[in-house]
Design an enzyme around this catalytic site. Structure first.
Site, PDB file in Angstrom:
ATOM      1  N   ARG A  76     -50.826 -90.345 -59.304  1.00 48.72           N
ATOM      2  CA  ARG A  76     -50.519 -91.787 -59.328  1.00 48.72           C
ATOM      3  C   ARG A  76     -50.409 -92.385 -57.918  1.00 48.72           C
ATOM      4  O   ARG A  76     -50.844 -93.514 -57.695  1.00 48.72           O
ATOM      5  CB  ARG A  76     -49.291 -92.073 -60.200  1.00 48.72           C
ATOM      6  N   THR A  77     -49.841 -91.651 -56.972  1.00 46.54           N
ATOM      7  CA  THR A  77     -49.646 -92.234 -55.639  1.00 46.54           C
ATOM      8  C   THR A  77     -51.002 -92.498 -54.985  1.00 46.54           C
ATOM      9  O   THR A  77     -51.266 -93.585 -54.473  1.00 46.54           O
ATOM     10  CB  THR A  77     -48.804 -91.286 -54.764  1.00 46.54           C
ATOM     11  N   LYS A 104     -60.579 -75.272 -43.404  1.00 46.03           N
ATOM     12  CA  LYS A 104     -61.259 -74.359 -42.462  1.00 46.03           C
ATOM     13  C   LYS A 104     -60.402 -74.075 -41.239  1.00 46.03           C
ATOM     14  O   LYS A 104     -60.887 -73.538 -40.245  1.00 46.03           O
ATOM     15  CB  LYS A 104     -62.586 -74.980 -42.012  1.00 46.03           C
ATOM     16  N   ARG A 126     -49.794 -87.805 -47.207  1.00 43.40           N
ATOM     17  CA  ARG A 126     -48.887 -86.944 -47.991  1.00 43.40           C
ATOM     18  C   ARG A 126     -49.009 -85.543 -47.434  1.00 43.40           C
ATOM     19  O   ARG A 126     -50.113 -85.021 -47.247  1.00 43.40           O
ATOM     20  CB  ARG A 126     -49.266 -86.973 -49.470  1.00 43.40           C
ATOM     21  N   HIS A 154     -40.133 -90.523 -49.744  1.00 44.58           N
ATOM     22  CA  HIS A 154     -41.311 -91.033 -50.442  1.00 44.58           C
ATOM     23  C   HIS A 154     -41.051 -92.534 -50.616  1.00 44.58           C
ATOM     24  O   HIS A 154     -40.723 -93.006 -51.699  1.00 44.58           O
ATOM     25  CB  HIS A 154     -41.420 -90.309 -51.788  1.00 44.58           C
TER      26      HIS A 154
HETATM   27  C1  NCD Z   1     -43.339 -87.211 -56.921  1.00 42.89           C
HETATM   28  C2  NCD Z   1     -43.700 -86.562 -55.608  1.00 42.89           C
HETATM   29  O1  NCD Z   1     -44.821 -86.138 -55.393  1.00 42.89           O
HETATM   30  O2  NCD Z   1     -42.797 -86.525 -54.798  1.00 42.89           O
HETATM   31  N1  NCD Z   1     -44.379 -87.749 -57.637  1.00 42.89           N
HETATM   32  C3  NCD Z   1     -44.807 -89.008 -57.336  1.00 42.89           C
HETATM   33  O3  NCD Z   1     -45.254 -89.285 -56.246  1.00 42.89           O
HETATM   34  N2  NCD Z   1     -44.683 -89.938 -58.292  1.00 42.89           N
HETATM   35  C4  NCD Z   1     -42.389 -86.452 -57.717  1.00 42.89           C
HETATM   36  C5  NCD Z   1     -42.725 -85.054 -58.129  1.00 42.89           C
HETATM   37  O4  NCD Z   1     -43.676 -84.457 -57.678  1.00 42.89           O
HETATM   38  O5  NCD Z   1     -41.955 -84.547 -58.943  1.00 42.89           O
END
Ligand code: NCD
Length: 329
Positions: A76-77, A104, A126, A154
């Site tokens: 989703r992100t 690599k 990320r 986050h």
């Molecule tokens: C979360 C994450 O990646 O921190 N997911 C998200 O971005 N909605 C939470 C998770 O992974 O549990």
């Protein structure tokens, strides 16, 4: 590329919003002033309303190039950052560590410098290491947006949680109470949510297995309760958190069945909250472990509204960072 077209952020559409502290980076919600938080939420609400009127999108970021650099899995992100960038007319590319040269052996910094050399304005990162986006922000000229770093923060998830609450609470945060339940220790979602909620005057209560509650977390302005039923009684909302097995050492939990019995948000527990209370979950959900399926799909659940709000929040954040870049140019 920004330098060739600096007039795109003119006062139409979301351009009417301006922030007290425009910043080209968004690394976390810790320390963000209340006025900035509320400003982003107000703009995000505007984008949410635009999103609900299908077909309407702006071109405000047409001079901006965004790269989503994901070194950890995401659905989703990543998708919502892409949708948000495209909605505002930005050029947007994405890559993940599995299909890039990091596989690599290239370092994070080298990979991002390569991306930046292609005249990318904003990098959405990320990474499994807490602090990776802050490190890049010190080194790169591009704006850096944290899309989740290790166990740290986050921020866009925290903002979309706040936007979802704001919609149901008619903009009033003070005097509300929310329970965050489950794996707090490994959750960057919990950390960003806590910073935002506490800044806005929401009472935050944490509940979960003692091995998954960070020591000294009360210093963030939250209360830890041993009993999940006490944490939920009279609450205005609950956020269930996934067990982050990928960040856990062995031996923190007896068994998943025992965890579900003790900590899952189920229908009986939802009834302990106020009648209009909300159920949130950042996803991905493990149904039957931290949340019962009938609660996830039930009438108090705002889990899919969170996802929709994610696009709106990311529109606001991309525009905020782009505005800061333009002002600096
Ligand atoms: C979360 C994450 O990646 O921190 N997911 C998200 O971005 N909605 C939470 C998770 O992974 O549990």
């Amino acid at each position: 590329m920004l330098a060739h077209a600096s007039t795109a952020l003119t006062p139409h559409g979301a351009g009417r919003f301006s922030y007290r502290v425009p910043a080209r980076h968004l690394l976390g919600l810790e320390g963000m002033p209340q006025a900035d938080l509320l400003g982003i939420l107000e703009e995000a609400q505007f984008h949410r309303e635009q999103l609900d009127r299908s077909g309407i999108a702006g071109r405000e970021l047409e001079s901006i190039t965004v790269c989503n650099a994901f070194f950890e899995s995401s659905t989703r992100t990543r998708v919502s950052f892409e949708l948000a960038a495209r909605r505002l007319g930005a050029t947007c590319v994405s890559f993940s560590s599995t299909d890039s040269s990091t596989a690599k052996g290239e370092t994070l910094l080298d990979t991002l410098r390569v991306i930046e050399s292609m005249r990318v304005d904003l990098v959405v990162v990320r990474h499994s290491s807490s602090g990776a986006p802050a490190y890049l922000a010190k080194t790169l000229a591009a704006g850096v947006i944290n899309a989740g770093d290790g166990q740290h923060e986050h921020p866009t998830q925290g903002l979309l949680d706040l936007l979802t609450l704001r919609q149901s609470w008619e903009g009033r945060f003070e005097g509300r109470r929310i329970a965050l339940v489950g794996d707090i220790a490994h959750s960057r979602v919990a950390r960003s949510a806590i910073h935002g909620l506490v800044t806005l005057g929401v009472q935050v209560v944490l509940a979960g297995p003692p091995t998954l509650i960070p020591q000294g977390v009360e210093a963030l302005g939250v209360e830890v309760m041993e009993s999940i039923d006490d944490a939920l009684t009279g609450a205005d909302a609950v956020m269930a958190l996934r067990l982050q097995h990928e960040r856990m050492d062995q031996g923190l939990l007896a068994s998943l069945a025992e965890y579900a019995r003790a900590w899952a948000i189920n229908a009986r527990r939802v009834r302990l909250m106020r009648p209009e209370a909300l159920v949130l979950h950042p996803g991905p959900m493990n149904r039957g472990i931290e949340i019962a399926p009938d609660v996830a799909d039930g009438e108090r659940s705002v889990i899919l509204a969170q996802v929709t709000n994610g696009v709106a929040v990311r529109c606001a954040v991309l525009r905020r960072c782009a505005q800061a870049l333009t002002e600096a140019a």
